[in-house]
Design an enzyme around this catalytic site. Sequence first.
Site, PDB file in Angstrom:
ATOM      1  N   ASP A 199       0.870  -1.181   0.000  1.00  0.00           N
ATOM      2  CA  ASP A 199       0.000   0.000   0.000  1.00  0.00           C
ATOM      3  C   ASP A 199       0.900   1.222   0.000  1.00  0.00           C
ATOM      4  OD1 ASP A 199      -2.249   1.880   0.554  1.00  0.00           O
ATOM      5  OD2 ASP A 199      -3.353   0.034   0.918  1.00  0.00           O
ATOM      6  N   HIS A 221       1.930   1.352  -3.194  1.00  0.00           N
ATOM      7  CA  HIS A 221       1.094   2.279  -3.954  1.00  0.00           C
ATOM      8  C   HIS A 221       1.741   3.639  -4.136  1.00  0.00           C
ATOM      9  CE1 HIS A 221      -2.881  -0.073  -2.993  1.00  0.00           C
ATOM     10  NE2 HIS A 221      -1.999  -0.779  -3.674  1.00  0.00           N
TER      11      HIS A 221
END
EC number: 3.2.1.15
Length: 362
Positions: A199, A221
Amino acid sequence: MHFLQNAVVAATMGAALAAAAPLEKRSCTFTSASAAKSGKSSCSTITLDNIAVPAGETLDLTGLKKGTTVIFEGETTFGYKEWKGPLISMSGTDITVKQASGAKINCDGARWWDGKGSNGGKTKPKFFQAHKLDQSSITGLKVYNTPVQGFSILADHLTITDVTIDNSAGTSKGHNTDAFDIGQSTYITIDGATVYNQDDCLAINSGEHITFTNGYCDGGHGLSIGSIGGRSDNTVNDVTISNSKVLNSQNGVRIKTIYGKTGTVENVKFEDITLSDISKYGIVVEQDYENGSPTGTPTNGVKVEDITFKKVTGSVKSSGTDIYILCGSGSCSNWTWSGVDVTGGKKSSKCKNVPSGASCSD
């Protein structure tokens, strides 16, 4: 008689001072979480020696005495239970956190990983709550396999240096393993972080005077501002993200704001960022998030102003998009765009309200 009385008083005061002195400069070594919790207030140096934190319990280092040094030694581990955590919580002023040579914090997150992160499945504990850890420093920690989010930061004047968060074992089932989530904080510096996760490497939800530099972010991410909007604090100001590498990630650098909400993102600099094998977006600014997903329709309640993209370079996979800018009408302004060279992916035809100087086709 007066001499005897004075001598007795002096002796009594001396004994009291002698009894108090160890509380001011006491070094403590704890081998259990319960001992650390009960004894922390009387220690100026705390060594956490191979602590196995019981299932469903927090290694509670809140309310530390001003100036305390905390040293992680050996391997810190955590029992398994479905719960929200955190696994570690720490607060205090002028706190120094570090680890002994060869030490590590092993969360063994695979016991919780089910591909759903914090969106369902097993209830997973967050890792480290650094709330009200002010005028403090965290240096050199090596953290492995957090169940979900890593460091939750709500602090003033906190410096984090040379911290490693290695969730590389979670490539298939790890999810929402953000490394650093920052909110309602001022003067935060993160320098030399090494992150392997699934993430955001960095997510700034609110705060001012924040620096992230010399970072290495692999597999997640990317470096994110937001999502902004819908919280009690919706202002991000004076942020510098620089001299960092983002590899094998979904996004490179990102600003995202919530559909229909208000807030401010201003004076944010992305400088000297190298991207490699980005799968979705190299650079992305989106003002259309609703319920965690983009809608394709931007709104202008969050102002995104005085933004710098300087020397953001590198590669996006052919299935991805180099640059995507979706701003509300008039909400993105006064951007500086120089030395941007992101290639390998598609050129977006869906950009809207791109501010002067920026481009979706660089």
